[in-house]
Design a protein around this motif. Structure first.
Motif, PDB file in Angstrom:
ATOM      1  N   GLU A   1       0.835  -1.206   0.000  1.00 39.16           N
ATOM      2  CA  GLU A   1       0.000   0.000   0.000  1.00 39.16           C
ATOM      3  C   GLU A   1       0.871   1.258   0.000  1.00 39.16           C
TER       4      GLU A   1
ATOM      5  N   SER B   1       2.762   1.809  -3.375  1.00 41.84           N
ATOM      6  CA  SER B   1       1.849   2.231  -4.443  1.00 41.84           C
ATOM      7  C   SER B   1       1.152   3.547  -4.115  1.00 41.84           C
ATOM      8  N   GLU B   2       1.549   4.169  -3.018  1.00 44.23           N
ATOM      9  CA  GLU B   2       0.933   5.418  -2.563  1.00 44.23           C
ATOM     10  C   GLU B   2      -0.575   5.275  -2.431  1.00 44.23           C
TER      11      GLU B   2
ATOM     12  N   ARG C   1      -2.636   3.240  -3.979  1.00 45.84           N
ATOM     13  CA  ARG C   1      -3.389   2.774  -5.153  1.00 45.84           C
ATOM     14  C   ARG C   1      -3.701   1.287  -5.092  1.00 45.84           C
TER      15      ARG C   1
END
Length: 116
Positions: free
Chosen positions: A38, A41-42, A44
């Motif tokens: 998490e 993927s910042e 996403r």
């Protein structure tokens, strides 16, 4: 069943790439992998535990990761399962990083041509 690196293994799906990338620095248990994916993927890519453990089973079957005892202390007497990259897993990650690097290079070249 251990598989080998083949073109059919590539390109990696983003969640698979992020799982391998999260394990690159060293072993992690499942919850730490979820949080790292998490973060990488910042926000996403948010995986459910079912999705994560399905991917982990597939990566174990492919021989890209292996189970190890969790090196981090915990509050229970249970030994938590942790996972680490195998040599084959490191190779798969590095091949994908190189593939992505080439794509970025081509994209930069193409967009620079259009800006001239």
């Amino acid at each position: 069943m251990v598989t080998y690196m083949t073109d059919s293994n590539l390109p990696l799906r983003e969640p698979t790439f992020l799982i391998l990338l999260s394990l690159a620095p060293g072993p992690k248990h499942g919850y730490a992998i979820l949080k790292e994916v998490e973060s990488l993927s910042e926000g996403r890519v948010k995986m459910s535990t079912g999705t994560l453990y399905g991917a982990i089973e597939r990566l174990l079957d492919q021989g890209w990761i292996q189970r190890v005892d969790d090196p981090l202390p915990n509050d229970t007497n249970r030994v938590r399962k942790a996972y680490e990259l195998t040599e084959l897993g490191h190779k798969a990650l590095n091949v994908e990083i190189a593939r992505l690097g080439k794509l970025i290079s081509v994209a930069k070249s193409r967009t620079a041509e259009g800006a001239s």
